[in-house]
Design a protein around this motif. Structure first.
Motif, PDB file in Angstrom:
ATOM      1  N   SER A   1     -14.131   8.973 -25.625  1.00  0.00           N
ATOM      2  CA  SER A   1     -14.128  10.167 -24.789  1.00  0.00           C
ATOM      3  C   SER A   1     -12.724  10.387 -24.242  1.00  0.00           C
ATOM      4  O   SER A   1     -11.953   9.442 -24.070  1.00  0.00           O
ATOM      5  CB  SER A   1     -15.116  10.019 -23.633  1.00  0.00           C
ATOM      6  N   ASP A   2     -12.403  11.647 -23.973  1.00  0.00           N
ATOM      7  CA  ASP A   2     -11.116  11.953 -23.326  1.00  0.00           C
ATOM      8  C   ASP A   2     -11.132  11.546 -21.856  1.00  0.00           C
ATOM      9  O   ASP A   2     -10.080  11.269 -21.268  1.00  0.00           O
ATOM     10  CB  ASP A   2     -10.801  13.445 -23.449  1.00  0.00           C
TER      11      ASP A   2
ATOM     12  N   PHE B   1     -16.051   7.196 -18.956  1.00  0.00           N
ATOM     13  CA  PHE B   1     -17.495   7.281 -18.796  1.00  0.00           C
ATOM     14  C   PHE B   1     -18.032   5.902 -18.385  1.00  0.00           C
ATOM     15  O   PHE B   1     -17.376   4.874 -18.586  1.00  0.00           O
ATOM     16  CB  PHE B   1     -18.175   7.769 -20.081  1.00  0.00           C
TER      17      PHE B   1
ATOM     18  N   LYS C   1     -12.789   4.703 -21.642  1.00  0.00           N
ATOM     19  CA  LYS C   1     -12.649   5.864 -22.526  1.00  0.00           C
ATOM     20  C   LYS C   1     -13.072   5.542 -23.953  1.00  0.00           C
ATOM     21  O   LYS C   1     -13.240   6.452 -24.771  1.00  0.00           O
ATOM     22  CB  LYS C   1     -11.192   6.342 -22.520  1.00  0.00           C
TER      23      LYS C   1
ATOM     24  N   ASN D   1     -20.750  13.456 -23.261  1.00  0.00           N
ATOM     25  CA  ASN D   1     -19.594  14.128 -23.874  1.00  0.00           C
ATOM     26  C   ASN D   1     -18.704  13.130 -24.620  1.00  0.00           C
ATOM     27  O   ASN D   1     -17.493  13.066 -24.427  1.00  0.00           O
ATOM     28  CB  ASN D   1     -18.775  14.879 -22.820  1.00  0.00           C
ATOM     29  N   LEU D   2     -19.323  12.369 -25.517  1.00  0.00           N
ATOM     30  CA  LEU D   2     -18.639  11.339 -26.288  1.00  0.00           C
ATOM     31  C   LEU D   2     -18.653  11.699 -27.762  1.00  0.00           C
ATOM     32  O   LEU D   2     -19.458  12.507 -28.226  1.00  0.00           O
ATOM     33  CB  LEU D   2     -19.343   9.980 -26.121  1.00  0.00           C
ATOM     34  N   THR D   3     -17.770  11.063 -28.516  1.00  0.00           N
ATOM     35  CA  THR D   3     -17.874  11.084 -29.972  1.00  0.00           C
ATOM     36  C   THR D   3     -18.320   9.691 -30.417  1.00  0.00           C
ATOM     37  O   THR D   3     -17.906   8.684 -29.839  1.00  0.00           O
ATOM     38  CB  THR D   3     -16.530  11.422 -30.644  1.00  0.00           C
TER      39      THR D   3
END
Length: 370
Positions: A245-246, A249, A309, A342-344
């Motif tokens: 994530s930017d 989290f 992150k 909101n993660l990849t």
């Protein structure tokens, strides 16, 4: 006199608490000044237990690709490679949770073929109350078929001592009930009531393990067709992935979210989990979330208490269902958590299968004597 390593194997069904127990035992022996090695075991690579114990600073070897009994030579080699510079005084071994007949196929071969190198401690088997009570009471809707339940009962049958674990999660009446069931069905086997999490009853276990004598001698009368069919009912999945994530989290909440999503999907599909484990690791931090049955809650068993992150994540799932369906559930759960936080999510490797028929390297039908 030749230095002999104390071999302590702790058995029990999937989700019984073997890894937590081994971690507590390893910490105890290390504090007592002993050199400690640990060997974990799985049908595939990417084992949460191995990463959990290594993250706690222990010297851990892994036997992957088959159970100890079917990969006995690798077990011996792995133990020989532990702490090459400083020979272990104690080796703790954690077999696959769906395996049984380990006295005849692991303990006795070590005793009879490698007696000069190893001394065998009593063999404890951990009972998980959430499945154990239902199975020992023969309740309807127990979650597993009689063939899978056969494995759990055989595990208890060959134990030198039965460890009734997770008593911190039970009422006094529930503890008494499971104690009574064990005494009725395994009347000659000692019982220890304990909590691997809190340490209650742990001193009694340590004292029991110091005993010398005729332990590891209960050779089972076992039907390998039923045993093999019982194992084959379980879908087995190990996945490794990276979460990014930017923005920072909460690692613990992401891990717990994956397990909770999986639990919800399995409940909707009326499928019984034997065990779900998810570990997240990043720069010295690690957290573990797990689920041990359909009747318990997902829990954060080892919190990392950190925001990150990026994290390397391993998912281990053992469920009474088709492995392809299990992979779909895991992918959907990871995707749901990635969207929520909101993660990849980037999957690196997934292994899914049903365990094959056990074919032990050795099986000693007659116990060796001290």
């Amino acid at each position: 006199m030749t230095h002999r390593i104390r071999y302590i194997m702790v058995g029990g069904f999937l989700g019984a608490g073997k890894t937590t127990t081994l971690g507590r035992l390893a910490a105890h022996y290390r504090e007592e000044g002993f050199n400690v090695g640990i060997v974990t075991n799985d049908q595939a690579t990417d084992l949460v237990d191995t990463n959990t114990l290594r993250s706690q600073g222990f010297d851990v070897g892994e036997v992957a690709g088959a159970c100890f009994c079917c990969n006995f030579n690798e077990l011996i080699d792995t133990m020989g490679n532990l702490s090459v510079e400083e020979r272990p005084d104690v080796i703790l071994a954690e077999p696959v949770g769906s395996c049984t007949d380990l006295v005849a196929t692991v303990i006795q071969p070590i005793k009879q073929l490698f007696d000069a190198e190893f001394e065998i401690a009593p063999y404890p088997v951990i009972l998980k109350p959430s499945h154990g009570v239902r199975i020992l009471k023969n309740e309807q809707g127990r979650g597993f078929s009689p063939k899978a339940e056969y494995i759990l009962k055989k595990q208890l049958e060959e134990a030198d001592v039965i460890l009734i674990n997770r008593i911190d999660e039970l009422s006094p009446e529930e503890v008494d009930e499971i104690t009574s069931l064990c005494k009725e069905q395994f009347e000659e086997t000692p019982l220890i009531r304990m909590s691997a999490k809190t340490g209650e009853g742990f001193d009694e276990l340590v004292e029991f393990l110091t005993q010398q004598g005729e332990f590891g001698h209960k050779i089972l009368d076992i039907d390998y067709d039923i045993y093999a069919d019982g194992e084959a009912e379980l879908g087995w999945l190990n996945s490794s992935l990276t979460l990014r994530s930017d923005e920072e989290f909460e690692l613990d909440q992401a891990l717990l979210g994956v397990v909770q999503h999986l639990q919800s999907q399995l409940l909707n599909a009326e499928l019984e989990p034997a065990h779900l484990k998810v570990i997240g690791l990043w720069e010295g931090f690690f957290g573990v979330a797990n689920l041990i049955s359909s009747q318990t809650q997902a829990e954060l068993s080892l919190p990392s208490k950190c925001n990150v992150k990026q994290a390397e994540v391993i998912v281990n799932a053992r469920v009474a269902c088709d492995p392809e369906l299990l992979e779909d559930f895991v992918n959907e759960s990871v995707s749901a958590v990635a969207k929520e936080f909101n993660l990849t999510a980037e999957f690196r490797q997934t292994q899914r299968f049903r365990p094959g028929r056990p074919v032990p390297t050795h099986r000693f039908a007659t116990p060796g004597r001290e």
